[in-house]
Design a protein around this motif. Structure first.
Motif, PDB file in Angstrom:
ATOM      1  N   GLU A   1       0.823  -1.214   0.000  1.00 50.89           N
ATOM      2  CA  GLU A   1       0.000   0.000   0.000  1.00 50.89           C
ATOM      3  C   GLU A   1       0.851   1.255   0.000  1.00 50.89           C
ATOM      4  O   GLU A   1       0.427   2.301  -0.475  1.00 50.89           O
ATOM      5  CB  GLU A   1      -0.935  -0.007   1.196  1.00 50.89           C
ATOM      6  CG  GLU A   1      -1.942  -1.140   1.139  1.00 50.89           C
ATOM      7  CD  GLU A   1      -2.800  -1.209   2.390  1.00 50.89           C
ATOM      8  OE1 GLU A   1      -2.631  -0.356   3.277  1.00 50.89           O
ATOM      9  OE2 GLU A   1      -3.619  -2.122   2.475  1.00 50.89           O
ATOM     10  N   HIS A   2       2.068   1.181   0.559  1.00 50.77           N
ATOM     11  CA  HIS A   2       2.954   2.347   0.574  1.00 50.77           C
ATOM     12  C   HIS A   2       4.392   1.838   0.603  1.00 50.77           C
ATOM     13  O   HIS A   2       4.659   0.693   0.994  1.00 50.77           O
ATOM     14  CB  HIS A   2       2.671   3.229   1.795  1.00 50.77           C
ATOM     15  CG  HIS A   2       2.613   2.495   3.079  1.00 50.77           C
ATOM     16  ND1 HIS A   2       3.736   2.109   3.766  1.00 50.77           N
ATOM     17  CD2 HIS A   2       1.548   2.057   3.806  1.00 50.77           C
ATOM     18  CE1 HIS A   2       3.375   1.465   4.868  1.00 50.77           C
ATOM     19  NE2 HIS A   2       2.060   1.412   4.913  1.00 50.77           N
ATOM     20  N   PRO A   3       5.347   2.671   0.181  1.00 52.72           N
ATOM     21  CA  PRO A   3       6.751   2.235   0.153  1.00 52.72           C
ATOM     22  C   PRO A   3       7.295   2.093   1.578  1.00 52.72           C
ATOM     23  O   PRO A   3       6.801   2.698   2.513  1.00 52.72           O
ATOM     24  CB  PRO A   3       7.477   3.341  -0.600  1.00 52.72           C
ATOM     25  CG  PRO A   3       6.578   4.523  -0.517  1.00 52.72           C
ATOM     26  CD  PRO A   3       5.180   4.005  -0.389  1.00 52.72           C
ATOM     27  N   ARG A   4       8.326   1.350   1.706  1.00 44.20           N
ATOM     28  CA  ARG A   4       8.951   1.125   3.002  1.00 44.20           C
ATOM     29  C   ARG A   4       9.606   2.321   3.526  1.00 44.20           C
ATOM     30  O   ARG A   4      10.199   3.137   3.397  1.00 44.20           O
ATOM     31  CB  ARG A   4       9.963  -0.001   2.943  1.00 44.20           C
ATOM     32  CG  ARG A   4       9.321  -1.316   2.880  1.00 44.20           C
ATOM     33  CD  ARG A   4      10.402  -2.377   3.016  1.00 44.20           C
ATOM     34  NE  ARG A   4       9.754  -3.658   3.244  1.00 44.20           N
ATOM     35  CZ  ARG A   4      10.372  -4.776   3.380  1.00 44.20           C
ATOM     36  NH1 ARG A   4      11.674  -4.802   3.337  1.00 44.20           N
ATOM     37  NH2 ARG A   4       9.741  -5.878   3.581  1.00 44.20           N
TER      38      ARG A   4
END
Length: 94
Positions: free
Chosen positions: A91-94
Protein backbone atom coordinates in the motif's frame (compact mmCIF):
# COMPACT_ATOMS: atom_id res chain seq x y z
CA UNK A 1 14.14 -81.77 19.47
CA UNK A 2 13.43 -83.85 16.43
CA UNK A 3 10.77 -82.47 14.13
CA UNK A 4 11.20 -78.80 15.02
CA UNK A 5 11.85 -76.40 12.19
CA UNK A 6 15.12 -74.46 12.33
CA UNK A 7 13.36 -71.09 12.11
CA UNK A 8 11.75 -71.73 15.52
CA UNK A 9 15.15 -71.76 17.22
CA UNK A 10 16.33 -68.36 18.46
CA UNK A 11 19.47 -67.11 20.14
CA UNK A 12 19.15 -65.79 23.64
CA UNK A 13 19.40 -62.04 23.92
CA UNK A 14 22.68 -60.70 25.26
CA UNK A 15 22.62 -58.95 28.59
CA UNK A 16 23.09 -55.22 28.05
CA UNK A 17 26.37 -54.00 29.38
CA UNK A 18 27.18 -50.88 31.31
CA UNK A 19 28.75 -49.26 28.24
CA UNK A 20 25.61 -49.80 26.17
CA UNK A 21 23.37 -48.36 28.86
CA UNK A 22 25.61 -45.27 29.02
CA UNK A 23 25.38 -44.95 25.24
CA UNK A 24 21.58 -45.24 25.35
CA UNK A 25 21.45 -42.55 28.03
CA UNK A 26 23.70 -40.26 25.98
CA UNK A 27 21.52 -40.77 22.90
CA UNK A 28 18.43 -39.78 24.90
CA UNK A 29 20.27 -36.68 26.15
CA UNK A 30 21.27 -35.71 22.60
CA UNK A 31 17.72 -36.17 21.34
CA UNK A 32 16.35 -33.99 24.15
CA UNK A 33 18.99 -31.30 23.72
CA UNK A 34 18.90 -31.14 19.91
CA UNK A 35 15.27 -31.75 19.03
CA UNK A 36 15.65 -31.28 15.27
CA UNK A 37 18.59 -33.68 14.99
CA UNK A 38 18.21 -37.23 13.76
CA UNK A 39 20.32 -40.30 14.34
CA UNK A 40 22.95 -39.25 11.79
CA UNK A 41 23.81 -36.02 13.56
CA UNK A 42 23.71 -37.83 16.89
CA UNK A 43 26.16 -40.38 15.50
CA UNK A 44 28.52 -37.64 14.34
CA UNK A 45 28.42 -35.98 17.74
CA UNK A 46 29.07 -39.29 19.49
CA UNK A 47 32.11 -39.93 17.29
CA UNK A 48 33.47 -36.45 18.04
CA UNK A 49 33.01 -37.14 21.76
CA UNK A 50 35.05 -40.35 21.44
CA UNK A 51 32.36 -43.05 21.58
CA UNK A 52 33.36 -46.24 19.73
CA UNK A 53 30.03 -47.11 18.13
CA UNK A 54 29.43 -47.56 14.42
CA UNK A 55 26.49 -46.00 12.60
CA UNK A 56 24.53 -49.26 12.44
CA UNK A 57 24.69 -49.67 16.21
CA UNK A 58 23.58 -46.07 16.75
CA UNK A 59 20.71 -46.58 14.31
CA UNK A 60 19.65 -49.77 16.12
CA UNK A 61 19.78 -48.10 19.56
CA UNK A 62 17.97 -45.01 18.23
CA UNK A 63 15.13 -47.21 17.01
CA UNK A 64 15.13 -49.31 20.21
CA UNK A 65 14.76 -46.16 22.33
CA UNK A 66 11.87 -44.98 20.18
CA UNK A 67 13.59 -41.72 19.34
CA UNK A 68 12.61 -39.77 16.27
CA UNK A 69 12.82 -36.24 15.00
CA UNK A 70 9.65 -34.27 14.35
CA UNK A 71 8.21 -34.52 10.88
CA UNK A 72 9.31 -31.63 8.67
CA UNK A 73 6.71 -29.00 8.02
CA UNK A 74 5.47 -28.43 4.51
CA UNK A 75 6.05 -24.89 3.34
CA UNK A 76 2.64 -23.81 2.13
CA UNK A 77 1.92 -20.19 1.41
CA UNK A 78 -0.84 -18.43 3.25
CA UNK A 79 -3.99 -18.30 1.14
CA UNK A 80 -6.45 -15.44 1.06
CA UNK A 81 -9.51 -16.20 3.18
CA UNK A 82 -11.97 -14.93 0.57
CA UNK A 83 -10.75 -17.47 -1.98
CA UNK A 84 -9.25 -14.88 -4.37
CA UNK A 85 -6.10 -15.70 -6.26
CA UNK A 86 -4.78 -12.13 -6.45
CA UNK A 87 -1.69 -11.27 -4.47
CA UNK A 88 -1.69 -8.36 -2.08
CA UNK A 89 0.22 -5.33 -3.32
CA UNK A 90 2.09 -2.99 -0.99
CA UNK A 91 0.00 0.00 0.00
CA UNK A 92 2.95 2.35 0.57
CA UNK A 93 6.75 2.23 0.15
CA UNK A 94 8.95 1.13 3.00
Amino acid sequence: MVGQHLSTQRHERKVTGLEESKLRHRLRDIAAEHIRWGRRMAYRLLRREGWAANHKRVQWLWREEGLQRPTPRTGKRAQATDGSVRRHRPEHPR
